[in-house]
Design a protein around this motif. Sequence first.
Motif, PDB file in Angstrom:
ATOM      1  N   VAL A  90       0.870  -1.177   0.000  1.00  0.00           N
ATOM      2  CA  VAL A  90       0.000   0.000   0.000  1.00  0.00           C
ATOM      3  C   VAL A  90       0.905   1.225   0.000  1.00  0.00           C
ATOM      4  O   VAL A  90       2.042   1.166   0.479  1.00  0.00           O
ATOM      5  CB  VAL A  90      -0.947   0.032   1.221  1.00  0.00           C
ATOM      6  N   ALA A  91       0.421   2.318  -0.546  1.00  0.00           N
ATOM      7  CA  ALA A  91       1.280   3.505  -0.665  1.00  0.00           C
ATOM      8  C   ALA A  91       0.434   4.759  -0.698  1.00  0.00           C
ATOM      9  O   ALA A  91      -0.733   4.741  -1.105  1.00  0.00           O
ATOM     10  CB  ALA A  91       2.110   3.405  -1.947  1.00  0.00           C
ATOM     11  N   ASP A  92       1.046   5.836  -0.271  1.00  0.00           N
ATOM     12  CA  ASP A  92       0.398   7.138  -0.375  1.00  0.00           C
ATOM     13  C   ASP A  92       1.499   8.198  -0.338  1.00  0.00           C
ATOM     14  O   ASP A  92       2.627   7.922   0.073  1.00  0.00           O
ATOM     15  CB  ASP A  92      -0.589   7.358   0.775  1.00  0.00           C
ATOM     16  N   ILE A  93       1.136   9.392  -0.792  1.00  0.00           N
ATOM     17  CA  ILE A  93       2.104  10.490  -0.802  1.00  0.00           C
ATOM     18  C   ILE A  93       1.649  11.549   0.187  1.00  0.00           C
ATOM     19  O   ILE A  93       0.497  11.993   0.159  1.00  0.00           O
ATOM     20  CB  ILE A  93       2.255  11.091  -2.211  1.00  0.00           C
ATOM     21  N   PHE A  94       2.533  11.921   1.093  1.00  0.00           N
ATOM     22  CA  PHE A  94       2.255  12.921   2.114  1.00  0.00           C
ATOM     23  C   PHE A  94       3.162  14.124   1.873  1.00  0.00           C
ATOM     24  O   PHE A  94       4.384  14.015   2.059  1.00  0.00           O
ATOM     25  CB  PHE A  94       2.559  12.374   3.508  1.00  0.00           C
ATOM     26  N   GLU A 104       6.213  13.360   0.004  1.00  0.00           N
ATOM     27  CA  GLU A 104       7.005  12.189   0.390  1.00  0.00           C
ATOM     28  C   GLU A 104       6.134  10.946   0.239  1.00  0.00           C
ATOM     29  O   GLU A 104       5.017  10.898   0.768  1.00  0.00           O
ATOM     30  CB  GLU A 104       7.516  12.308   1.827  1.00  0.00           C
ATOM     31  N   ILE A 122       5.172   7.179   0.981  1.00  0.00           N
ATOM     32  CA  ILE A 122       5.340   6.102   1.960  1.00  0.00           C
ATOM     33  C   ILE A 122       4.833   4.828   1.297  1.00  0.00           C
ATOM     34  O   ILE A 122       3.686   4.763   0.841  1.00  0.00           O
ATOM     35  CB  ILE A 122       4.529   6.377   3.238  1.00  0.00           C
ATOM     36  N   MET A 179       4.435   0.757   1.824  1.00  0.00           N
ATOM     37  CA  MET A 179       4.438  -0.211   2.906  1.00  0.00           C
ATOM     38  C   MET A 179       4.174  -1.599   2.370  1.00  0.00           C
ATOM     39  O   MET A 179       3.149  -1.843   1.746  1.00  0.00           O
ATOM     40  CB  MET A 179       3.354   0.188   3.907  1.00  0.00           C
ATOM     41  N   LEU A 188       3.061  -4.875   3.313  1.00  0.00           N
ATOM     42  CA  LEU A 188       2.351  -5.468   4.441  1.00  0.00           C
ATOM     43  C   LEU A 188       2.772  -6.909   4.688  1.00  0.00           C
ATOM     44  O   LEU A 188       2.736  -7.385   5.807  1.00  0.00           O
ATOM     45  CB  LEU A 188       0.840  -5.400   4.198  1.00  0.00           C
ATOM     46  N   ARG A 224       6.265  -6.647   6.105  1.00  0.00           N
ATOM     47  CA  ARG A 224       6.225  -5.774   7.261  1.00  0.00           C
ATOM     48  C   ARG A 224       7.435  -4.838   7.307  1.00  0.00           C
ATOM     49  O   ARG A 224       8.133  -4.702   8.294  1.00  0.00           O
ATOM     50  CB  ARG A 224       6.093  -6.587   8.553  1.00  0.00           C
ATOM     51  N   TYR A 254       8.496  -0.853   5.776  1.00  0.00           N
ATOM     52  CA  TYR A 254       8.014   0.266   4.996  1.00  0.00           C
ATOM     53  C   TYR A 254       9.163   1.106   4.486  1.00  0.00           C
ATOM     54  O   TYR A 254      10.268   1.086   5.032  1.00  0.00           O
ATOM     55  CB  TYR A 254       6.924   1.067   5.716  1.00  0.00           C
ATOM     56  N   SER A 260      10.381   4.833   2.265  1.00  0.00           N
ATOM     57  CA  SER A 260      10.049   6.227   2.033  1.00  0.00           C
ATOM     58  C   SER A 260      10.831   6.734   0.835  1.00  0.00           C
ATOM     59  O   SER A 260      11.998   6.384   0.635  1.00  0.00           O
ATOM     60  CB  SER A 260      10.420   7.024   3.293  1.00  0.00           C
ATOM     61  N   PHE A 267      12.707   1.129   6.279  1.00  0.00           N
ATOM     62  CA  PHE A 267      12.531   1.085   7.734  1.00  0.00           C
ATOM     63  C   PHE A 267      12.093  -0.325   8.124  1.00  0.00           C
ATOM     64  O   PHE A 267      11.007  -0.747   7.778  1.00  0.00           O
ATOM     65  CB  PHE A 267      11.464   2.077   8.179  1.00  0.00           C
TER      66      PHE A 267
END
Lengths: 143, 357
Positions: free
Chosen positions: A16-20, A23, A25, A27, A29, A32, A34, A36, A121
């Motif tokens: 799964v991923a998203d941009i904040f 940046e 992220i 992940m 799953l 386990r 993640y 960046s 990470f």
Amino acid sequence: MPSADDRFRLNSGDVVADIFDGEAILMNLRRRIYHSLSGSGAVIWSRLMAGASLGEAADAIARRYGIERTTAAEDVLALAARLVEEELLVPAAGAAPVEVAPDSADGPSSDAYSPPFLEKFADMKEILAVDPPVPGFKGFARE
Amino acid sequence: VTGIGHDADGGFALVQAAFERAAASCPGEVRESWLQLAGRPARLRIVGAALAEQLGEALAHLREAAGDEGAPGPGIDLWDRAATGVDVRAPRLKPELDWQTHGCRVSTFGGNRFLRHEQPTRLLMLDRGLLRVAGAYDSGAGLTLEERSRPLVRMLAQVYQSLATRRVHAGLVARAGRGVLLCGPGGAGKTSCALDGLVGGLDFLGDDTVGIERRGDGSLVGHSLYASARVVPSHLARWPELALRAIRPPAGEENKALLFPFRFLRQRIARRARIVALVLVCRSGGARTRIARAPRVDVFRALVPGEVDTQRFGFDAEDFAGLTDLVQTRPCYLMEPGREPAEVAAGLGRLLDEAPA
């Protein structure tokens, strides 16, 4: 090594991923872990997720940061190889070329260019010492 | 109870049957109450007055009028071995998952439906299909302050998850049903901020453990789990009015004192609040409280690593979407708490005022 015409998609079964705020992220799953991606890496990620080929993503960052096209292409291909190696991306087999809509990150940037770097990470030991890992179970009938 | 053999239920039916024996043998010791867990009524039965008192205080704010015994929903049945004379041994079975650390063993059975949690002084089991907890404690007299502050935390986290409410490592304070989630790693100052808010007139929902429910209308609701706070004794001087009521740790055994604010500030303990802002707490040691916009990714990281780890097999794409929604759609701030609790409370209040409706 991937080539400029290759397209990729999210390894959506596991990742799964998203941009904040610029940046990304990412992940995994299943593993386990993640990751960046910031700066140019997040721009490349955004373009690839929009359906761009590696060559088109290289064009985007060459324009955005005002760098040589060959440098951009080398960096995009190297990043794509890392993303595949980390099982974050998989080839979009048989994907036809798509028209990628411009992104707000496509415009020129005043930020200095630095090659994309995939940060990883995986150090979760401290937390693991507090709570146990518990497998998912969603058998309870929700209303 | 489950209709499943012991091999498959990990011994849950045995434990439940032992509870019934304990309740039948000591009817005068049965303490029954109803709680509201993530908005759902849950029956709590404890055999053993001392155990009921020790475990019940952190959950006292969730008590409500008796619910429907026949309705499906969470149930918790516990007993005190010493007070009742009823014991049970977990059958030796091959678990699906087996995990041990710090004297605690967690195992799962029946397609991960049944969770067993063993420690030298207790045996707890959860049926995640029916959301029933059953278990025994050696004695109600021997619980640590940490155990009293967050009873059944691993079990209740799983119950919350099954109720579409994810436990997060964060504090929560609120006003008029609108809340600020206090994020940050251990030691960042979440508890201090939550207590500053409480003393400064905000509602308290938790200092480091709350549940978050994403509702169909897009709202994100924080559910209180424990009305307790654990504080290093030397920090209690910050709140003289609370220090007098703190339960101090026994010398050499634990390092934190325990507060049950429901005892003396009942009107300021809330069960739920709509989350309208997130604060990443960062202890700087500065005299003045400082608040600035926080990078969303930092707030996300403060919430997620613990989530992935603590429930790591249970963290899925839906959970990820819930947390990204929370962080992406609410204003995120960095707060460095200063020396004055009132200034921290005022800062939190200002964030609540400024947050979009």
